[in-house]
Design a protein around this motif. Structure first.
Motif, mmCIF file in Angstrom:
data_model
loop_
_atom_site.group_PDB
_atom_site.id
_atom_site.type_symbol
_atom_site.label_atom_id
_atom_site.label_comp_id
_atom_site.label_asym_id
_atom_site.label_seq_id
_atom_site.Cartn_x
_atom_site.Cartn_y
_atom_site.Cartn_z
ATOM 1 N N HIS A 1 46.219 -3.938 39.219
ATOM 2 C CA HIS A 1 46.683 -4.554 37.976
ATOM 3 C C HIS A 1 46.386 -3.618 36.797
ATOM 4 O O HIS A 1 45.472 -2.792 36.859
ATOM 5 N N SER B 1 53.674 -14.119 32.965
ATOM 6 C CA SER B 1 53.846 -14.013 31.514
ATOM 7 C C SER B 1 55.159 -13.312 31.180
ATOM 8 O O SER B 1 55.645 -13.428 30.062
ATOM 9 N N HIS C 1 49.080 -10.311 24.183
ATOM 10 C CA HIS C 1 49.475 -10.969 25.427
ATOM 11 C C HIS C 1 49.717 -12.453 25.129
ATOM 12 O O HIS C 1 48.979 -13.049 24.321
ATOM 13 N N THR D 1 51.583 -7.720 30.306
ATOM 14 C CA THR D 1 50.890 -6.428 30.204
ATOM 15 C C THR D 1 51.877 -5.272 30.373
ATOM 16 O O THR D 1 51.786 -4.266 29.672
HETATM 17 P P1 13P Z 1 50.247 -10.050 33.374
HETATM 18 O O1 13P Z 1 51.122 -10.726 34.379
HETATM 19 O O2 13P Z 1 50.876 -9.959 32.025
HETATM 20 O O3 13P Z 1 49.827 -8.709 33.880
HETATM 21 O O4 13P Z 1 48.944 -10.930 33.126
HETATM 22 C C1 13P Z 1 48.014 -11.200 34.141
HETATM 23 C C2 13P Z 1 46.713 -11.585 33.607
HETATM 24 O O5 13P Z 1 45.823 -12.008 34.302
HETATM 25 C C3 13P Z 1 46.532 -11.443 32.169
HETATM 26 O O6 13P Z 1 45.301 -11.902 31.803
#
Ligand code: 13P
Ligand code: SF4
Length: 359
Positions: free
Chosen positions: A82, A188, A256, A273
């Motif tokens: 990630h 997200s 975010h 992200t």
């Molecule tokens: P994303 O899917 O934007 O990478 O977010 C995952 C996450 O845990 C953000 O805190």
């Protein structure tokens, strides 16, 4: 220099081969000395991180980087990391980096035998749900998430009883048990699209109340939200961000959508992200503040030397449980294996695949 593994440091008893090690073969712990060969082989990788990892630290990382990259070939393994993983993981051993949606897509497509998840437990579980025949490993199964732990399958069943007929969308930051109970997942990066794809007047979104509030402002669909929050993003405040803007009116604030809506309101852009990284790469702002987990600025900074990153440091303690020594232990000892009951996994897969198939 001899570097020891986490289990050696703790003086642990000799490790019994795990069931996965018996299936994939038992291998010895590689030599972790800092040698001229290690220095030579890892030099191109150090080039990528030299702006963030001082030369004095590299001899501690490099033997792990080489050992992990060698073992990945031997195990036919991929590391899915990630965007919040530390720079040495993100830049030096990961095969794929991305946001939750990108990692889920790759987990379903990869032809590796083994997936090592550089991320938190719900991400590893999602990989296992999408690749039930692969061995999925998480270097530390204690890597949780405040959102995932805020709701259970029983809570979702109670919501169904309270709001009969109202579709339920679960953020991927949930357990397999929750995914199995809902109609569809979202991340997200696609939450608005997922909500609107359901063709309903009202939709329940679990578990992030801030993501739900941020989406509610962009759609006519009425949103009923669960009360969970991300322990990293809920700490940001509009006041603190406005102080950065007062100091430098040209600064770009990029948030975010797990941040509270009043934080998103004072920002120039909000997205997943991956979308945040894209914003920096394409716009190349002079100064930027990424209103998110702290390692991301390091990772993005390494790729964007012309951008000045302002760094308020909110760390995700769960993401930070994943380290190079634990990834190496994972690949040597084939632990900790992520297991999801196949019937539960099949139900959870429907929700994740329904999301992935949305164009
Ligand atoms: P994303 O899917 O934007 O990478 O977010 C995952 C996450 O845990 C953000 O805190
Ligand atoms: Fe969960 Fe927040 Fe950590 Fe992401 S940053 S894994 S949402 S606690």
């Amino acid at each position: 220099m001899q570097v020891v593994t986490s289990s050696q440091v703790l003086g642990a008893a000799p490790v019994q081969p795990s069931p996965a090690a018996l299936r994939h073969g038992v291998v010895p712990m590689p030599n972790l000395a800092w040698t001229p060969e290690v220095a030579r082989e890892t030099a191109p990788l150090y080039e990528k991180v030299k702006s963030i990892i001082p030369p004095i630290e590299w001899p501690f990382h490099a033997p792990y980087v080489k050992a992990i990259n060698d073992l990945k070939k031997q195990r036919n393994a991929v590391i899915l990391a990630h965007n919040y993983q530390t720079p040495e993981i993100y830049n030096c051993v990961a095969d794929v980096v991305g946001d939750s949606l990108q990692l889920a897509r790759i987990a379903g497509q990869s032809d590796a035998d083994v997936i090592v998840q550089g991320g938190v437990h719900f991400m590893a579980e999602t990989s296992k749900i999408l690749s039930p025949d692969k061995t999925v490993l998480i270097p530390d199964s204690r890597a949780g998430c405040s959102l995932a732990s805020s709701i259970t399958g029983a809570d979702v069943r109670a919501l169904r009883r309270k709001y009969p007929g109202v579709p339920i969308v679960a953020y991927v930051n949930t357990s397999a048990e929750v995914k199995a109970e809902v109609d569809i997942c979202c991340t997200s990066s696609n939450a608005l699209k997922v909500v609107e794809s359901l063709g309903a007047d009202t939709v329940i979104m679990v578990p992030d109340r801030f993501l739900a509030a941020n989406i509610a402002r962009q759609t006519k669909v009425k949103i009923i939200a669960w009360h969970g929050a991300c322990e990293v993003h809920e700490r940001f405040t509009a006041e603190e961000l406005l102080r950065y803007r007062e100091d430098d009116p040209s600064i770009k604030l990029v948030a975010h959508p797990e941040c509270p809506p009043e934080v998103v309101d004072v920002c120039d852009f909000s997205g997943s992200t991956a979308a945040m990284i894209d914003y920096v790469k394409t716009r190349q702002p002079k100064r930027v503040l990424l209103v998110t987990e702290c390692s991301m600025a390091d990772n993005v900074a390494a790729e964007n030397p012309g951008v000045d990153f302002v760094r308020p440091c909110n760390l995700c303690p769960h993401m930070k449980r994943i380290t190079l020594p634990k990834i190496l232990d994972s690949l040597v000892y084939m632990r900790e294996e992520v297991v999801v009951d196949p019937i539960l996994a099949a139900r959870a897969r429907r929700s994740v695949e329904r999301m992935i198939e949305l164009k």
